[in-house]
Design an enzyme around this catalytic site. Structure first.
Site, PDB file in Angstrom:
ATOM      1  N   ARG A  37       0.965  -0.855  -0.240  1.00 43.48           N
ATOM      2  CA  ARG A  37      -0.101   0.011  -0.034  1.00 43.48           C
ATOM      3  C   ARG A  37       0.470   0.885  -0.211  1.00 43.48           C
ATOM      4  O   ARG A  37       0.332   2.625  -0.596  1.00 43.48           O
ATOM      5  CB  ARG A  37      -0.920   0.077   1.069  1.00 43.48           C
ATOM      6  CG  ARG A  37      -1.990  -1.235   1.338  1.00 43.48           C
ATOM      7  CD  ARG A  37      -2.898  -0.925   2.271  1.00 43.48           C
ATOM      8  NE  ARG A  37      -4.214  -1.763   1.770  1.00 43.48           N
ATOM      9  CZ  ARG A  37      -5.233  -1.945   3.114  1.00 43.48           C
ATOM     10  NH1 ARG A  37      -5.022  -1.501   3.842  1.00 43.48           N
ATOM     11  NH2 ARG A  37      -6.399  -2.088   1.999  1.00 43.48           N
ATOM     12  N   LYS A 201     -17.452 -17.318   4.482  1.00 45.96           N
ATOM     13  CA  LYS A 201     -19.506 -17.192   4.056  1.00 45.96           C
ATOM     14  C   LYS A 201     -19.678 -17.186   3.266  1.00 45.96           C
ATOM     15  O   LYS A 201     -19.488 -16.092   1.914  1.00 45.96           O
ATOM     16  CB  LYS A 201     -19.442 -15.868   4.935  1.00 45.96           C
ATOM     17  CG  LYS A 201     -19.108 -16.771   6.453  1.00 45.96           C
ATOM     18  CD  LYS A 201     -19.496 -15.913   8.033  1.00 45.96           C
ATOM     19  CE  LYS A 201     -18.853 -15.992   8.446  1.00 45.96           C
ATOM     20  NZ  LYS A 201     -19.449 -14.305   9.895  1.00 45.96           N
ATOM     21  N   GLY A 354      -7.458  -8.384  -0.134  1.00 47.40           N
ATOM     22  CA  GLY A 354      -7.543  -9.556   1.082  1.00 47.40           C
ATOM     23  C   GLY A 354      -6.946 -10.535   0.816  1.00 47.40           C
ATOM     24  O   GLY A 354      -5.198 -10.175   0.596  1.00 47.40           O
ATOM     25  N   GLY A 377     -12.381  -5.054   1.590  1.00 42.58           N
ATOM     26  CA  GLY A 377     -13.742  -4.915   1.705  1.00 42.58           C
ATOM     27  C   GLY A 377     -14.210  -3.316   0.615  1.00 42.58           C
ATOM     28  O   GLY A 377     -15.023  -3.919  -0.573  1.00 42.58           O
TER      29      GLY A 377
HETATM   30  N1  LIG Z   1     -13.031 -24.493   3.512  1.00 44.60           N
HETATM   31  C1  LIG Z   1     -12.573 -23.671   4.622  1.00 44.60           C
HETATM   32  N2  LIG Z   1     -12.734 -24.138   6.097  1.00 44.60           N
HETATM   33  C2  LIG Z   1     -12.764 -23.299   7.162  1.00 44.60           C
HETATM   34  N3  LIG Z   1     -12.237 -21.492   6.763  1.00 44.60           N
HETATM   35  C3  LIG Z   1     -12.294 -21.543   5.777  1.00 44.60           C
HETATM   36  C4  LIG Z   1     -12.375 -22.849   4.650  1.00 44.60           C
HETATM   37  N4  LIG Z   1     -11.753 -22.031   3.192  1.00 44.60           N
HETATM   38  C5  LIG Z   1     -11.399 -20.736   2.953  1.00 44.60           C
HETATM   39  N5  LIG Z   1     -11.979 -20.531   4.374  1.00 44.60           N
HETATM   40  C6  LIG Z   1     -11.082 -18.739   5.154  1.00 44.60           C
HETATM   41  O1  LIG Z   1     -11.796 -18.130   4.368  1.00 44.60           O
HETATM   42  C7  LIG Z   1     -11.140 -16.814   5.398  1.00 44.60           C
HETATM   43  C8  LIG Z   1     -11.258 -15.923   4.057  1.00 44.60           C
HETATM   44  O2  LIG Z   1     -12.651 -15.918   4.275  1.00 44.60           O
HETATM   45  P1  LIG Z   1     -13.069 -14.304   3.709  1.00 44.60           P
HETATM   46  O3  LIG Z   1     -12.920 -13.301   5.295  1.00 44.60           O
HETATM   47  O4  LIG Z   1     -14.675 -14.589   3.735  1.00 44.60           O
HETATM   48  O5  LIG Z   1     -12.712 -13.824   2.567  1.00 44.60           O
HETATM   49  P2  LIG Z   1     -11.946 -13.229   2.027  1.00 44.60           P
HETATM   50  O6  LIG Z   1     -10.425 -12.164   3.340  1.00 44.60           O
HETATM   51  O7  LIG Z   1     -11.035 -13.710   0.739  1.00 44.60           O
HETATM   52  O8  LIG Z   1     -13.395 -12.066   2.211  1.00 44.60           O
HETATM   53  C9  LIG Z   1      -9.496 -17.541   5.519  1.00 44.60           C
HETATM   54  O9  LIG Z   1      -8.939 -17.143   6.754  1.00 44.60           O
HETATM   55  C10 LIG Z   1      -9.907 -19.011   4.573  1.00 44.60           C
HETATM   56  O10 LIG Z   1      -9.019 -19.639   6.099  1.00 44.60           O
HETATM   57  O1  LIG Z   2      -7.583  -2.287   5.436  1.00 45.88           O
HETATM   58  C1  LIG Z   2      -8.163  -2.027   5.176  1.00 45.88           C
HETATM   59  O2  LIG Z   2      -9.719  -2.721   4.649  1.00 45.88           O
HETATM   60  P1  LIG Z   2      -8.926  -4.000   3.713  1.00 45.88           P
HETATM   61  O3  LIG Z   2      -8.781  -5.321   4.628  1.00 45.88           O
HETATM   62  O4  LIG Z   2     -10.774  -4.953   4.010  1.00 45.88           O
HETATM   63  O5  LIG Z   2      -9.395  -3.969   2.286  1.00 45.88           O
HETATM   64  C2  LIG Z   2      -9.428  -0.396   4.791  1.00 45.88           C
HETATM   65  O6  LIG Z   2      -7.845   0.089   5.374  1.00 45.88           O
HETATM   66  C3  LIG Z   2     -10.377  -0.107   5.490  1.00 45.88           C
HETATM   67  O7  LIG Z   2      -9.910  -0.462   6.990  1.00 45.88           O
HETATM   68  P2  LIG Z   2     -11.187  -0.558   7.918  1.00 45.88           P
HETATM   69  O8  LIG Z   2     -11.880  -2.122   7.679  1.00 45.88           O
HETATM   70  O9  LIG Z   2     -10.904  -1.179   9.244  1.00 45.88           O
HETATM   71  O10 LIG Z   2     -12.123   0.092   7.588  1.00 45.88           O
END
Ligand SMILES: Nc1ncnc2c1ncn2[C@@H]1O[C@H](COP(=O)(O)OP(=O)(O)O)[C@@H](O)[C@H]1O
Ligand SMILES: O=C(OP(=O)(O)O)[C@H](O)COP(=O)(O)O
Length: 397
Positions: A37, A201, A354, A377
């Site tokens: 970043r 999810k 992410g 996000g």
């Molecule tokens: N089959 C699975 N069982 C448990 N956890 C999982 C599985 N597939 C993915 N994950 C978990 O999902 C998390 C990411 O999910 P999420 O936050 O929804 O995705 P993103 O970060 O891409 O938005 C990761 O920490 C990963 O370990």
């Molecule tokens: O790292 C961020 O979000 P992201 O992990 O979803 O990319 C942004 O800096 C936003 O941070 P926030 O989710 O605490 O508002």
């Protein structure tokens, strides 16, 4: 193309320019562990320096919840930015962010100087988009530049509120680049257009699934969310991640895909484990045949091949979310296979921030992708088809 004024449309010579960046970087013991970043913010900063602006950078870091927290100070970012720019970035240490120290630092600036303000979330009003703090930020500058794509889905003082109290609010190069790449991929893709969704999810990706079903030729669903689809189709999923309440929704999406002529690909096999641990016993089974006491933690080898072959047919690929619990090496193969497939294709490849971005970078495939978003996000909300408040607030062209 983004229809917002940018740093190319303004003259900043001798002017105080407040630049909102997303310097929300991971820190361990004061050391920045991923500086993507910071690197991504350099083009705009360099342009403003070269044009003789007085560059006042600001950002949030973590969630200090409205009070100064030394471990969430932006001081380490100022130090690293100085090295990356090859020029001092003076840190305006100030618990009030725009308090006496910051104001004095701004007053002392000369053309081409750069300073960084303290973490904007040290102030409680920041995340409430309050007027008082927005005005304080605006009072520091004559021009406002928003280059914080990672924060564009938030409506806070430092990216949205401040724009109401400045005459000129434009976007920076990073913001432009992110919106151009994501926007082109989603709204004007070279076809076939394949989207790959993973992560934990279904519930957090509903709007993305719905929006992408209107746009793609193929939708691939892996990761934890795929077990809800599997269960909905009558499979057994053991103790895998499951959102029972979303089974009907999953069936509706399968139907919607059929109606739209979109090919919806789900895993055909899974790596299952008897414990959520890297030391667990594992085996590979067909999807929908997971026994009691076992949970799916990755896509299986047949699925990895199916997904990789599908990527080969694409001209545009957008990927968001891991294929399994990839933080544990035993369950990282599916996510790695998808990353490699994207690295190997000639198609336009867009990684939606992410976990997927971290995985691609850690595997060393970063420079093989067309674009890796700096926002998790934010890119998700973009893929949902939502307007990002941070972008909307800038002046139209
Ligand atoms: N089959 C699975 N069982 C448990 N956890 C999982 C599985 N597939 C993915 N994950 C978990 O999902 C998390 C990411 O999910 P999420 O936050 O929804 O995705 P993103 O970060 O891409 O938005 C990761 O920490 C990963 O370990
Ligand atoms: O790292 C961020 O979000 P992201 O992990 O979803 O990319 C942004 O800096 C936003 O941070 P926030 O989710 O605490 O508002």
């Amino acid at each position: 193309m983004l229809n917002k004024k940018s740093v190319d449309d303004i003259n900043v010579k001798g002017k105080k320019v407040l630049v909102r960046c997303d310097f929300n970087v991971p820190l361990i013991d004061g050391k920045i562990t991923d500086e993507n970043r910071l690197v991504a913010a350099l083009p705009t900063i360099k342009k403003l320096i070269a044009d003789g602006g007085r560059v006042i950078l600001c950002s949030h870091l973590g969630k200090p919840k409205g009070e100064p927290k030394p471990e969430l100070s932006l001081a380490p970012v100022a130090a690293r930015l100085s090295e990356l720019l090859g020029q001092e970035v003076k840190f305006a240490a100030d618990p009030e962010v725009v308090g006496p120290n910051a104001k004095a630092a701004v007053e002392a600036m000369e053309d081409g100087d750069v300073i960084l303000l303290e973490n904007t979330r040290y102030r409680a009003e920041e995340t409430k988009n309050g007027e008082a703090f927005s005005k304080e930020l605006a009072s520091l500058c004559e021009v406002f530049v928003n280059d914080a794509f990672g924060t564009a889905h938030r409506a806070h003082c430092s990216n949205v509120g401040v724009t109401q109290f400045v005459d000129t609010a434009v976007v920076g190069y990073l913001m432009q680049k992110e919106i151009d790449f994501l926007g082109n991929a989603v709204n004007n893709p070279e076809r076939p257009f394949v989207a790959i969704l993973g992560g934990a999810k279904v519930s957090s990706k509903i709007s993305v699934i719905e929006n992408l079903l209107e746009k793609v030729d193929v939708l691939i669903i892996g990761g934890g969310m795929s077990y809800t689809f599997s269960k909905a189709q009558g499979g057994t999923v053991g103790k895998s991640l499951l959102e029972e309440d979303y089974c009907e929704y999953a069936l509706n999406m399968i139907k919607k895909a059929e109606e739209k002529g979109v090919k919806l690909l789900l895993p055909v096999d899974n790596v299952i484990a008897d414990d959520f641990s890297n030391d667990a016993n594992t085996k590979v089974v067909a999807s929908g045949e997971i026994p009691d006491g076992w949970e799916g933690l990755d896509i299986g080898p047949k699925t990895a091949e199916l997904f990789a072959e599908t990527v080969k047919t694409a001209k545009t690929v957008v990927w968001n979310g891991p294929m399994g619990a990839f933080e544990m090496p035993k369950f990282a193969a599916g996510t790695e296979a998808v990353a490699k497939a994207l690295a190997d294709t000639e198609a336009v490849t867009i990684i939606g921030g992410g976990d997927s971005a971290a995985a691609v970078n850690q595997l060393g495939y970063g420079d093989k992708m067309t674009h890796i978003s700096t926002g998790g996000g934010a890119s998700l909300e973009f893929l949902e088809g939502k307007e990002l408040p941070g972008v909307a607030a800038a002046n139209d062209k």
